[in-house]
Design an enzyme around this catalytic site. Structure first.
Site, PDB file in Angstrom:
ATOM      1  N   ASP A  35       0.763  -1.159  -0.025  1.00 11.25           N
ATOM      2  CA  ASP A  35       0.070  -0.093   0.158  1.00 11.25           C
ATOM      3  C   ASP A  35       0.864   1.299   0.082  1.00 11.25           C
ATOM      4  O   ASP A  35       2.132   1.068  -0.453  1.00 11.25           O
ATOM      5  CB  ASP A  35      -0.976   0.006   1.270  1.00 11.25           C
ATOM      6  CG  ASP A  35      -2.240   0.752   1.020  1.00 11.25           C
ATOM      7  OD1 ASP A  35      -2.225   1.859   0.403  1.00 11.25           O
ATOM      8  OD2 ASP A  35      -3.305   0.066   0.910  1.00 11.25           O
TER       9      ASP A  35
ATOM     10  N   GLY B 157       4.992  -0.520  -4.157  1.00 11.40           N
ATOM     11  CA  GLY B 157       3.694  -0.001  -3.293  1.00 11.40           C
ATOM     12  C   GLY B 157       2.952   0.750  -3.996  1.00 11.40           C
ATOM     13  O   GLY B 157       2.660   0.715  -5.105  1.00 11.40           O
ATOM     14  N   HIS B 158       2.261   1.805  -3.279  1.00  9.72           N
ATOM     15  CA  HIS B 158       1.369   2.681  -3.873  1.00  9.72           C
ATOM     16  C   HIS B 158       1.962   4.158  -3.726  1.00  9.72           C
ATOM     17  O   HIS B 158       0.844   5.069  -3.840  1.00  9.72           O
ATOM     18  CB  HIS B 158       0.102   2.405  -3.148  1.00  9.72           C
ATOM     19  CG  HIS B 158      -0.633   1.383  -3.465  1.00  9.72           C
ATOM     20  ND1 HIS B 158      -1.815   0.944  -3.156  1.00  9.72           N
ATOM     21  CD2 HIS B 158      -0.249   0.097  -4.069  1.00  9.72           C
ATOM     22  CE1 HIS B 158      -2.312  -0.206  -3.160  1.00  9.72           C
ATOM     23  NE2 HIS B 158      -1.392  -0.922  -4.032  1.00  9.72           N
ATOM     24  N   GLY B 159       2.995   4.265  -3.487  1.00 10.27           N
ATOM     25  CA  GLY B 159       3.575   5.744  -3.527  1.00 10.27           C
ATOM     26  C   GLY B 159       3.384   6.430  -2.213  1.00 10.27           C
ATOM     27  O   GLY B 159       3.225   5.801  -1.051  1.00 10.27           O
TER      28      GLY B 159
END
Length: 533
Positions: free
Chosen positions: A339, A361-363
Site C-alpha cells: 500500500d 507499493g502505492h507511492g
C-alpha cells in the site's frame, strides 16, 4: 661448648617455625578480603526493585472519550502483574540467533556498546549502581525469548519499572532472542525519557486463530500518552502477517480473486497515540498484518533510517500513516509494501519527508480525505530527494466527493520515478467501489508545487493526472523541471486534466497544455474553507 651448640640449634628451629606461622596468617587474611569483594559485586548485579505498577490504561476514560481521538482508540487487555517474577526468575540461556537477528545490534542513540549491560557481569570492574539500575533487560523480569513462550507480562513489568525512573531509562530487548508478546498498551507519561532498545526480535501470536479472544484485533503494540521516547535498535519487528492477509474478507488480487464477507479486523503493528517528542530509528519491520506504523494525535515525531518490507500484494500494509500529527520528520528510510509507503491523513501539518526509497507499493499519498462528508485539513507538507519505483502511484493527493476543508502548501521536489503508474496524480473522485454518488462539496486543493520530478512511467496510465472537483477546482498548481518518459516504447502519453488551474514555470516532458490559467469563476462566489490552524 656442646651446650652452646644445642642452644643455637633450638633457636634456629624456633625462628623457622615462627616464620611459617606468620605466612599462614597473612595468606588467610588475603583470602578473606577476596571473598568480601565478591559479595559486594553480587549485590550490585541484582535486578532493580520494582516500583508500584502504573495505572491500567483501560481505566483511563480519556483513551475513549477524547474529542481528538480517532475512530479506534487503544483498547486495553486486562492483566495481573506478578512481582515475584522480577525477583525470582533467572534469565534463560539465549538461543542461537535466528536468521532475522544475524547482524550485530545497532545501539543507535541509546547507550554506547561499551556500556551495554552483560547478562552475567564479571566481578571486576563492577558497574556503577546508578547506571545498572537504569537498564531494564526484559529477561530480568522473566522473558524467555524462545519465540514460543508468552513474554507479555515480562515486558509489561519491565516497562512499568523503566517508566518510573526519574532519569532516562533503557528497556532492553536483547540481541539473539525472539520474544512473542500479545496485544499490549504501554502507557505513559513516564517520569523521565525512555529508550525502547530493540536488538532482538519481537513478534505477535501467529495469525487470528492464535490471537487472545479478549484482546483487540485492531492493534498490536500501542504507546499511549508517552513523552520523550525513542524506539530504536538493529532488531526486527516481525508482524507475521500472512494469515491475516489470507482472511476471506481481504482483497485477493488475481485471475480468480474473490472477496468474501466475514471478520476482517487486522492489527496495526506499532501505534503511537496522543504522544510527543518521539524518535523511531534503525528498526526493521517485516510482514505487518496491516499498517506498520501509525501516529495519531502526535507531535514532534522523528523517524530515521528504518526499513519496512511486506509483499507487493499484502493488503493495507501502509508503511507509515500519520493522522492529526504535526512537526513530523521522516528521513533516510526504505519502504516496500502493498500500500502507501507514507500516507498523510487529516489534521496534519508541518511534515517533512526526505530521502525515502519507496516501492513496490502505492507511492506517497496525502489522503484519502473527506470520506463520509468529513472535514479535512492538511498543510505545509514537503516530500523531497526521494525515489519511487515499480509503484501503482507516485506522489498522490486523493479526496472523496462530499468532503470539505483544504489541502494547501504542498511541495514535491527532486523525486525520481522508475516505472511508476500515475507518477503525479490528484484524484478528487476517489472511490473504492462503483457505488459512489456525485456530490457538489469537496476538499479544496490549492498551492501544490511539483519541481524536478523525472524518470519513467508505466504506459498503462498517463504520466500526470489532475482530476479536480467540478464545483471546487484545484488552483495554483505549479510545475517546473518535470520530465517523465515511458518505461517501454517511444509513445508519450498526454497528461490528463479536469477543472485544474495552474502554471508551468518551465517546459515539461510531456508538454502540459490542459492546465487552465487564472482563478476559476466558481470560486469567486464560493465560501472556501481554508483550514487555518
Amino acid at each position: 661448648m656442646a651446650f652452646s651448640r644445642v642452644s643455637l640449634l633450638v633457636f634456629c628451629i624456633s625462628l623457622i617455625c615462627f616464620f611459617f606461622s606468620s605466612d599462614a596468617r597473612s595468606h588467610h587474611h588475603v583470602k578473606h578480603k577476596h571473598t568480601h569483594h565478591h559479595h559486594i559485586v553480587s549485590e550490585i548485579s541484582e535486578p532493580p526493585s520494582l516500583p508500584p505498577l502504573s495505572a491500567d490504561p483501560s481505566n483511563d476514560d480519556n483513551a475513549y472519550n477524547s474529542t481528538d481521538a480517532p475512530s479506534h482508540p487503544p483498547e486495553a487487555s486486562s492483566s495481573s502483574h506478578d512481582h515475584e517474577n522480577a525477583y525470582n526468575s533467572t534469565p534463560s540461556p539465549s538461543p542461537s540467533p535466528s536468521p532475522e537477528t544475524t547482524h550485530p545490534p545497532n545501539h543507535g542513540r541509546g547507550y554506547p556498546p561499551s556500556r551495554a549491560p552483560s547478562p552475567s557481569p564479571s566481578p571486576s570492574p563492577s558497574p556503577s549502581p546508578a547506571y545498572a539500575a537504569n537498564v531494564f533487560d526484559v529477561r530480568k523480569f522473566g522473558a524467555v525469548g524462545d519465540g514460543i513462550t508468552d513474554d507479555t507480562e515480562a515486558f509489561k513489568m519491565a516497562w512499568d519499572s523503566a517508566c518510573q525512573e526519574e532519569d532516562s531509562a533503557v528497556l532492553l530487548v536483547p540481541y539473539g532472542s525472539s520474544f512473542m508478546i500479545q496485544s499490549t498498551i504501554f502507557t505513559g507519561p513516564c517520569q523521565g525519557g525512555l529508550v525502547f532498545q530493540v536488538d532482538g526480535t519481537l513478534m505477535p501470536p501467529d495469525g487470528p486463530d492464535s490471537w487472545a479472544q479478549k484482546n483487540s484485533k485492531r492493534q498490536w503494540l500501542v504507546f499511549y500518552r508517552v513523552n520523550q521516547m525513542s524506539l530504536q535498535g538493529g532488531g526486527v519487528i516481525d508482524g507475521r502477517g500472512q494469515k491475516w492477509w489470507d482472511l476471506p474478507c481481504k482483497p485477493h488480487k488475481g485471475i480468480n480473486g474473490t472477496t468474501l464477507p466475514g471478520p476482517c479486523d487486522s492489527p496495526i503493528a506499532l501505534r503511537f497515540f496522543m504522544s510527543s517528542n518521539l524518535t523511531v530509528q534503525g528498526i526493521r519491520v517485516k510482514d505487518s498484518p496491516q499498517f506498520n506504523f501509525r501516529f495519531d494525535n502526535c507531535k514532534n515525531v522523528h523517524v530515521e533510517s528504518i526499513h519496512i518490507t511486506a509483499p507487493p500484494l499484502s493488503p493495507n500494509t501502509d508503511g507509515i500513516h500519520i493522522e492529526n500529527a504535526n512537526d513530523v520528520k521522516i528521513y533516510n528510510s526504505v519502504i516496500s509494501n502493498g500500500d502507501d509507503c507514507v500516507s498523510i491523513g487529516s489534521g496534519c501539518y508541518d511534515v517533512d519527508i526526505r530521502n525515502i526509497t519507496c516501492g513496490p507499493g502505492h507511492g506517497i499519498s496525502i489522503g484519502s480525505l473527506g470520506n463520509h462528508n468529513s472535514r479535512a485539513c492538511v498543510s505545509n507538507i514537503t516530500v523531497r530527494d526521494s525515489v519511487i519505483k515499480s509503484s501503482n502511484n507516485g506522489v498522490r493527493i486523493k479526496t472523496w466527493q462530499g468532503g470539505s476543508g483544504a489541502v494547501s502548501g504542498i511541495t514535491f521536489s527532486n523525486i525520481h520515478m522508475n516505472n511508476v503508474k500515475n507518477p503525479i496524480i490528484i484524484d478528487q473522485f476517489y472511490c473504492l467501489s462503483k457505488g459512489c454518488s456525485n456530490q457538489t462539496s469537496a476538499v479544496y486543493v490549492s498551492d501544490i508545487v511539483y519541481e524536478n520530478i523525472k524518470g519513467t512511467y508505466d504506459i498503462r496510465s498517463p504520466p500526470m493526472h489532475f482530476a479536480c472537483s467540478d464545483s471546487v477546482p484545484c488552483t495554483n498548481l505549479t510545475l517546473s523541471d518535470v520530465e517523465l518518459l515511458p518505461a517501454k516504447g517511444d509513445l508519450v502519453s498526454d497528461p490528463y486534466c479536469w477543472n485544474a488551474y495552474g502554471d508551468l514555470q518551465t517546459l515539461t516532458i510531456p508538454p502540459v497544455s490542459c492546465l487552465m490559467e487564472g482563478v476559476p469563476r466558481s470560486l469567486l462566489n464560493n465560501d472556501i474553507d481554508h483550514c487555518y490552524h
